[in-house]
Scaffold this active site. Structure first.
Site, PDB file in Angstrom:
ATOM      1  N   TRP A 214       0.818  -1.222   0.000  1.00  0.00           N
ATOM      2  CA  TRP A 214       0.000   0.000   0.000  1.00  0.00           C
ATOM      3  C   TRP A 214       0.853   1.275   0.000  1.00  0.00           C
ATOM      4  CZ3 TRP A 214      -4.239  -1.164   4.272  1.00  0.00           C
ATOM      5  CH2 TRP A 214      -5.001  -2.271   3.857  1.00  0.00           C
ATOM      6  N   LYS A 215       2.127   1.137   0.272  1.00  0.00           N
ATOM      7  CA  LYS A 215       3.030   2.304   0.348  1.00  0.00           C
ATOM      8  C   LYS A 215       2.442   3.347   1.312  1.00  0.00           C
ATOM      9  CE  LYS A 215       4.245   1.330  -4.401  1.00  0.00           C
ATOM     10  NZ  LYS A 215       5.043   1.707  -5.550  1.00  0.00           N
TER      11      LYS A 215
ATOM     12  N   GLU B  28      12.015   1.812  -3.535  1.00  0.00           N
ATOM     13  CA  GLU B  28      11.720   3.160  -3.020  1.00  0.00           C
ATOM     14  C   GLU B  28      12.482   3.406  -1.725  1.00  0.00           C
ATOM     15  OE1 GLU B  28       7.443   2.834  -3.166  1.00  0.00           O
ATOM     16  OE2 GLU B  28       7.540   2.832  -5.345  1.00  0.00           O
TER      17      GLU B  28
ATOM     18  N   SER C  75       3.832  -2.415 -12.013  1.00  0.00           N
ATOM     19  CA  SER C  75       2.624  -2.109 -12.794  1.00  0.00           C
ATOM     20  C   SER C  75       1.834  -3.356 -13.182  1.00  0.00           C
ATOM     21  CB  SER C  75       2.977  -1.272 -14.030  1.00  0.00           C
ATOM     22  OG  SER C  75       3.550  -0.031 -13.632  1.00  0.00           O
TER      23      SER C  75
ATOM     24  N   GLY D 190      -0.053  -0.061  -6.918  1.00  0.00           N
ATOM     25  CA  GLY D 190      -1.273   0.697  -7.225  1.00  0.00           C
ATOM     26  C   GLY D 190      -2.536  -0.153  -7.286  1.00  0.00           C
TER      27      GLY D 190
HETATM   28  C1  PEP Z   1       5.522  -1.922  -5.712  1.00  0.00           C
HETATM   29  O1  PEP Z   1       5.292  -0.983  -4.993  1.00  0.00           O
HETATM   30  O2  PEP Z   1       6.241  -2.811  -5.290  1.00  0.00           O
HETATM   31  C2  PEP Z   1       4.928  -1.955  -7.058  1.00  0.00           C
HETATM   32  C3  PEP Z   1       5.188  -2.979  -7.823  1.00  0.00           C
HETATM   33  O3  PEP Z   1       4.119  -0.899  -7.420  1.00  0.00           O
HETATM   34  P1  PEP Z   1       3.179  -0.808  -8.733  1.00  0.00           P
HETATM   35  O4  PEP Z   1       2.408  -2.099  -8.809  1.00  0.00           O
HETATM   36  O5  PEP Z   1       2.309   0.372  -8.466  1.00  0.00           O
HETATM   37  O6  PEP Z   1       4.091  -0.636  -9.909  1.00  0.00           O
END
Ligand code: PEP
Length: 269
Positions: free
Chosen positions: A25-26, A112, A228, A250
């Site tokens: 969820w970040k 990140e 993604s 996301g």
């Molecule tokens: C992630 O945060 O590990 C990630 C893969 O994000 P997203 O699916 O939004 O690219």
């Protein structure tokens, strides 16, 4: 497939199945939204689904643990922890603190954290023993930047990350480690690695685990794809033989997209 593939063995969380769907969820969702998301997942997920881990913001961890009420198919995970057990490290939390709240997993090495918070390969490798000693399951994240991919050095780069972080681990503890291959150029960008690109890297990672730890460990290690991934591309990614599930950013913030991805994983192979 059994209803649950997660067992709590005394203190240590063991994932018994290679298929795992994880949501990261970040730094998203208000508390009320986080509760509503967990509620919908609890109501709408199908029985017999592959195990799921929800990596919530730290502040919501204890509440999420209470909310899932020991559901056998869901674990709650922390997005980060610091090394050691206790100490004068303002703002940080440790693996034993996570475990004391009923948290069962933690991410290590997310790009990140590497990019914005200075997590180095050495710092990540240094905290893995504390995480494993606390009995948490680790999803170790690796992946190359666009620059590295364009240079053609991506395989060596990622295998270097795997070797640096994991090759010092006691083989008996490898059952507590999963790997997430997350090309940085695909995270949050809408650009997904093609199933072939992802499979190529996953196979390389599994082969390097086999060369170091042997066939049995390599065959039981979950290697997840992240970058993604969404309800439209998940089935194709999961059809690849070495892609065991996903770490989803996301698309994990809404129960309908996340559960569609879970469904794709259930139906894969
Ligand atoms: C992630 O945060 O590990 C990630 C893969 O994000 P997203 O699916 O939004 O690219």
């Amino acid at each position: 497939m059994p209803v649950t593939n997660i067992t709590l063995n005394a203190q240590t969380v063991i994932m018994k199945d290679r298929k795992i769907l994880a949501g990261n969820w970040k730094m998203n969702l208000l508390q009320s939204e986080a509760r509503a998301l967990v509620d919908s997942i609890l109501q709408e997920m199908t029985p017999n689904a592959p195990p799921m881990i929800l990596f919530t913001p730290s502040l919501y961890l204890a509440g999420a643990v209470d909310q899932i009420g020991g559901h056998p198919g869901i674990q709650i995970g922390g997005q980060h922890c610091y090394q050691g057990k206790f100490g004068a490290f303002t703002g940080e939390i440790s693996a034993v603190m996570l475990r004391s709240c009923g948290v069962q997993a933690v991410l290590a090495g997310h790009s990140e954290r590497r990019q914005y918070f200075g997590d180095s390969d050495m710092a990540i490798a240094g905290r893995l023993p504390d995480i494993l000693a606390a009995g948490l399951h680790v999803i170790y994240c690796c992946g190359e930047s666009l620059e590295v991919r364009q240079s053609g050095e991506h395989i060596g780069y990622v295998l270097g990350q795997i070797a640096d972080a994991l090759f010092g681990i006691d083989p008996n503890l490898m059952s507590n480690i999963s790997i997430a291959y997350e090309p940085i150029w695909a995270i949050g960008t809408g650009l997904t690695a093609s199933p072939e690109q992802a499979q190529e890297m996953h196979l390389q990672i599994r082969s390097s685990i086999q060369a170091h730890f042997g066939f049995e460990i390599s065959e039981s290690t979950s290697i997840l794809y992240g970058g993604s991934a969404n309800a439209s591309n998940a089935a194709e990614l999961f059809s690849q033989p070495d892609i065991d599930g996903g770490l989803i950013g996301g698309a994990s913030l809404k129960s309908d997209s996340f559960l569609m991805i879970l469904d794709a994983l259930s139906k894969s192979r």
